[in-house]
Design a protein around this motif. Structure first.
Motif, PDB file in Angstrom:
ATOM      1  N   THR A  28      -7.451  -1.960   1.446  1.00 13.33           N
ATOM      2  CA  THR A  28      -6.968  -0.936   0.499  1.00 13.33           C
ATOM      3  C   THR A  28      -6.388   0.276   1.197  1.00 13.33           C
ATOM      4  N   HIS A  29      -6.319   0.238   2.514  1.00 17.88           N
ATOM      5  CA  HIS A  29      -5.711   1.329   3.285  1.00 17.88           C
ATOM      6  C   HIS A  29      -5.288   0.833   4.649  1.00 17.88           C
ATOM      7  N   THR A  48      -5.677   8.218   1.044  1.00 20.00           N
ATOM      8  CA  THR A  48      -6.269   6.912   1.320  1.00 20.00           C
ATOM      9  C   THR A  48      -5.580   6.238   2.491  1.00 20.00           C
ATOM     10  N   ALA A  75      -0.945   3.097  -3.034  1.00 18.48           N
ATOM     11  CA  ALA A  75      -2.044   3.955  -2.570  1.00 18.48           C
ATOM     12  C   ALA A  75      -1.567   5.390  -2.420  1.00 18.48           C
ATOM     13  N   GLN A 135      -6.678  -8.167   1.856  1.00 13.84           N
ATOM     14  CA  GLN A 135      -7.449  -7.512   0.805  1.00 13.84           C
ATOM     15  C   GLN A 135      -7.726  -6.034   1.077  1.00 13.84           C
ATOM     16  N   LEU A 155       0.825  -1.214   0.000  1.00 13.62           N
ATOM     17  CA  LEU A 155       0.000   0.000   0.000  1.00 13.62           C
ATOM     18  C   LEU A 155       0.855   1.259   0.000  1.00 13.62           C
TER      19      LEU A 155
END
Length: 127
Positions: A126-127, A64, A60, A124, A56
């Motif tokens: 995302t942040h 985020t 990202a 899984q 990440l």
């Protein structure tokens, strides 16, 4: 990679493993085999968390993440992505998720759905 894994095992990994084992200590059905399996689960979960954190940091944006993206690379910090590459790091995170699920299956405990979902979420996220 072995040094990086050991560092994270003693840092993030120890926090997550400790949390898993504290929960196990509250379960009178957690025998020696279950504790061994939960130890394997907690160790896989801890390393997976850090692998995904490293991923990440690369993919990202700062908004985020809630922290400065790319900071690890800017500080020349060794990460799973810098050592393995992005796609291999992603594959490693998935492998660790599967190891965590396999450990739960070996535990002999009846209800491990929440722990399985936690492993899925860690990999899984995302942040």
């Amino acid at each position: 990679e072995a040094q990086l894994r050991e560092m994270h095992r003693l840092k993030t990994g120890a926090l997550l493993l400790g949390s898993v084992l504290m929960g196990a200590a509250c379960n009178e059905k957690a025998d020696g085999a279950a504790l061994a399996a939960l130890t394997d689960y907690g160790q896989a979960l801890g390393v997976a968390f850090q692998v995904v954190d490293d991923i990440l940091d690369v993919v990202a944006d700062s908004a985020t993440l809630g922290k400065t993206a790319g900071k690890d690379a800017a500080n020349d910090k060794p990460t799973y992505v810098s050592l393995l590459g992005l796609e291999t790091a992603r594959a490693h995170a998935e492998e660790l998720r599967l190891q965590a699920h396999a450990a739960l299956a070996r535990s002999g405990l009846a209800d491990t759905q929440a722990l399985a979902a936690l492993a899925d979420m860690v990999v899984q996220r995302t942040h």
